[in-house]
Design a protein around this motif. Sequence first.
Motif, PDB file in Angstrom:
ATOM      1  N   LEU A 238      36.797  46.616  84.291  1.00 14.33           N
ATOM      2  CA  LEU A 238      37.058  45.281  84.828  1.00 14.33           C
ATOM      3  C   LEU A 238      35.804  44.704  85.487  1.00 14.33           C
ATOM      4  CD1 LEU A 238      40.581  45.795  86.469  1.00 14.33           C
ATOM      5  CD2 LEU A 238      40.072  44.659  84.307  1.00 14.33           C
ATOM      6  N   LEU A 239      35.067  45.563  86.168  1.00 18.83           N
ATOM      7  CA  LEU A 239      33.863  45.111  86.857  1.00 18.83           C
ATOM      8  C   LEU A 239      32.784  44.693  85.861  1.00 18.83           C
ATOM      9  CD1 LEU A 239      33.300  44.811  89.840  1.00 18.83           C
ATOM     10  CD2 LEU A 239      32.168  47.031  89.823  1.00 18.83           C
ATOM     11  N   VAL A 240      32.648  45.436  84.771  1.00 20.67           N
ATOM     12  CA  VAL A 240      31.676  45.059  83.735  1.00 20.67           C
ATOM     13  C   VAL A 240      32.037  43.688  83.161  1.00 20.67           C
ATOM     14  CG1 VAL A 240      30.820  45.621  81.431  1.00 20.67           C
ATOM     15  CG2 VAL A 240      31.006  47.407  83.151  1.00 20.67           C
ATOM     16  N   GLY A 241      33.324  43.477  82.894  1.00 16.38           N
ATOM     17  CA  GLY A 241      33.750  42.181  82.392  1.00 16.38           C
ATOM     18  C   GLY A 241      33.464  41.059  83.370  1.00 16.38           C
ATOM     19  N   ALA A 242      33.752  41.303  84.650  1.00 16.65           N
ATOM     20  CA  ALA A 242      33.504  40.284  85.667  1.00 16.65           C
ATOM     21  C   ALA A 242      32.020  40.022  85.841  1.00 16.65           C
ATOM     22  CB  ALA A 242      34.122  40.722  86.994  1.00 16.65           C
ATOM     23  N   TYR A 243      31.204  41.068  85.816  1.00 13.96           N
ATOM     24  CA  TYR A 243      29.765  40.895  86.003  1.00 13.96           C
ATOM     25  C   TYR A 243      29.146  40.100  84.858  1.00 13.96           C
ATOM     26  CZ  TYR A 243      29.148  43.921  90.066  1.00 13.96           C
ATOM     27  OH  TYR A 243      29.171  44.447  91.332  1.00 13.96           O
ATOM     28  N   ALA A 244      29.584  40.361  83.622  1.00 11.61           N
ATOM     29  CA  ALA A 244      29.023  39.637  82.482  1.00 11.61           C
ATOM     30  C   ALA A 244      29.425  38.168  82.528  1.00 11.61           C
ATOM     31  CB  ALA A 244      29.485  40.275  81.183  1.00 11.61           C
ATOM     32  N   LYS A 245      30.683  37.896  82.828  1.00  9.89           N
ATOM     33  CA  LYS A 245      31.157  36.514  82.813  1.00  9.89           C
ATOM     34  C   LYS A 245      30.592  35.715  83.983  1.00  9.89           C
ATOM     35  CE  LYS A 245      34.025  35.614  80.100  1.00  9.89           C
ATOM     36  NZ  LYS A 245      33.875  35.281  78.678  1.00  9.89           N
ATOM     37  N   SER A 246      30.418  36.357  85.134  1.00 14.50           N
ATOM     38  CA  SER A 246      29.939  35.653  86.324  1.00 14.50           C
ATOM     39  C   SER A 246      28.458  35.875  86.580  1.00 14.50           C
ATOM     40  CB  SER A 246      30.747  36.090  87.559  1.00 14.50           C
ATOM     41  OG  SER A 246      32.080  35.654  87.461  1.00 14.50           O
ATOM     42  N   ALA A 247      27.734  36.396  85.588  1.00 14.96           N
ATOM     43  CA  ALA A 247      26.270  36.499  85.642  1.00 14.96           C
ATOM     44  C   ALA A 247      25.786  37.244  86.880  1.00 14.96           C
ATOM     45  CB  ALA A 247      25.637  35.114  85.576  1.00 14.96           C
ATOM     46  N   GLN A 248      26.340  38.428  87.112  1.00 17.88           N
ATOM     47  CA  GLN A 248      25.864  39.270  88.200  1.00 17.88           C
ATOM     48  C   GLN A 248      24.909  40.324  87.658  1.00 17.88           C
ATOM     49  OE1 GLN A 248      27.242  38.788  91.790  1.00 17.88           O
ATOM     50  NE2 GLN A 248      27.113  36.971  90.499  1.00 17.88           N
ATOM     51  N   LEU A 249      24.007  40.766  88.509  1.00 15.44           N
ATOM     52  CA  LEU A 249      23.073  41.816  88.095  1.00 15.44           C
ATOM     53  C   LEU A 249      23.841  43.030  87.568  1.00 15.44           C
ATOM     54  CD1 LEU A 249      20.504  41.811  91.050  1.00 15.44           C
ATOM     55  CD2 LEU A 249      20.046  41.139  88.709  1.00 15.44           C
TER      56      LEU A 249
END
Length: 636
Positions: A235-246
């Motif tokens: 879930l975190l990988v999905g959120a990071y990719a969509k919200s442009a997080q490091l």
Amino acid sequence: MNTSFDIMALTLALPLLGAFSVGAFGKSWGKRVSAFVASSAVALSFLVTLFSIFRVHLNQVASTRSVDLWHWASFKVFDQVTDVSFGLYIDALSLTLMSVVTGVGFLIHWFSAEYMEHDPEYTRFFCLLNIFIAAMTLLVLANNLAVLIVGWGGVGFASFSLIGFWREKPSAAEASKKAFVMNVVGDVGLMLSVFVLVIKVGVLDYKTLLSDSQIQVLQSDPSTFVWLGLVLGGLLVGAYAKSAQLPLHTWLPDAMEGPTPVSALIHAATMVTAGVYLLVRMHPLFELMPGMMNFIAIMGAVTALFAACCAMVQNDLKRVLAYSTMSQLGYMFLAVGVGAYGAAVFHLITHAFFKALLFLTAGIVIHTAHGEQDMRRLGGLSKDIPYTCFMFGVGGAALAGIPLTSGYFSKEAILHAAHESPTSGGLLFLVGAGVAIMTAFYTFRAFFMTFFGPQRIEHPHLPGGPTVLSCTVLTVLAVVAGFFDQRLSNCFGPETAGSGFEIHPEVLSASAMGVTAMVLVAVFAAYALYGRGQHDKLGQNSTLLNFCRNGLGFDQAYGMLSGGFVLLARLARNGLEKLLSGSFPELLGGSFVTMGTLLKETQTGQTRHYMVCMVVSVVVLLVYCLLLSGGSNYAA
């Protein structure tokens, strides 16, 4: 499974109908009618959302409800059947985000009607805008993770199409491909989480998965934490990719290659906030692993600081705003990590207003300057477009967190939560405060470089009425939205208590007042350095500044990584593939030809040769049988 209907389903149907209508008949309708149909679809979705909020406020419907529109699919894993319905989950969080998505989305449609009128692909643009809104609506209103994946992928497809809208530009095509690849990485993580949940829990709908009873079952089972870490990580990988997080952020600055309204739509209220929405929605699961929450908070702070450093030295106006979006998203992830879900959503809402305002006014600037967006070549535009200058200044003040703007209230809520959090012993607060000061400086650096100093643009192209009116609405919202923090949570009724969406305004602490004072000092510093058109020392070429300007080398690192994969692919193509597709078939075919040639020599056509072969074969067979029989007797 029982099915029902809710009026919120219209918020999904209307943009889809608008996209189909414009896509099918837009060429014959003409530009104005196409823009009217597409904009009306989103406007009606916004009105439906407001009507639903009003009904909740009057207690005519439950503030939290799950609606199954139809049965979609069933999965059977290890004798466990998982039923998946296509439905809606309507609560305070989804209604709030829907009001922002459809409201800001309509204003961007309205702005685009004039801004894009000279583009030959006008109707395709509005068709894609409606598809984007429909996909985001499905993502927000999905009643389970399987339906969310459909909306998640739809948003990725629409953003790919809109970022690369000017597909004849190589840079736009490359940017759209980068966004697609980065988002697919997130999609894989999200789907992995869903697969594990189907196997381990057999439940995907929010109402059951996030219920108190299910959370207690997971909390009481020691084996849960082994696979739950895999679920939360996906879930975190999905959120990071969509919200442009490091480190999955590199697509966001390049997304500026799309039209300016697309930048406003992606960077303001829709796509990039999907990761924040996902974490807030799934927060009961994340709270089962405090270490994961700490990780989210720390990485949010690091991302906010990283993006602020990059924004400080950008020369492109839109890239400054792009990195500021990434930084503000880091703020939201920081708030989620310390458990301040209400503050995260509050900042999501205020950020949607002032960031959409900044991008749209930046679009007016670029339109006025005949396509120029390098701030070193702008300047003096306050004389030509004074009202746009004022609106950009209001949006910049909200982004910087100037008192009495909406951004001030939402940022203070996050900083207060970081200050009270035991994570990192106050370090999170210090990083957040430093980022707030840097944000004020680079925002007003862009403001003064663009609108003040000597006038460099000849024969400016002045904006029209619709573009200015949509920005005017956002200007008002960028100011007044901060005063509705408590009303925002109260308007959904008491059933939202304990949902992680409450917003509690806090009394200003001495530390918060100190941050505010430093923010004002940063604004005055920006004025002192750039207010009269002075030479921009941060725009000079140096190793350190270029390193920050280029995103601290992440693109180069990924380029080397992809280059390594390309090298391996070429080696495989020139080596293994050539062997398998060329040399090996030739060798195999040659061996069969040789065997055929040898066997052909045995076919002499003479009877005595055949009789000799038959006798030899019978003798060999008898000897084999005798040896086999003797070996068996010996063993007995």
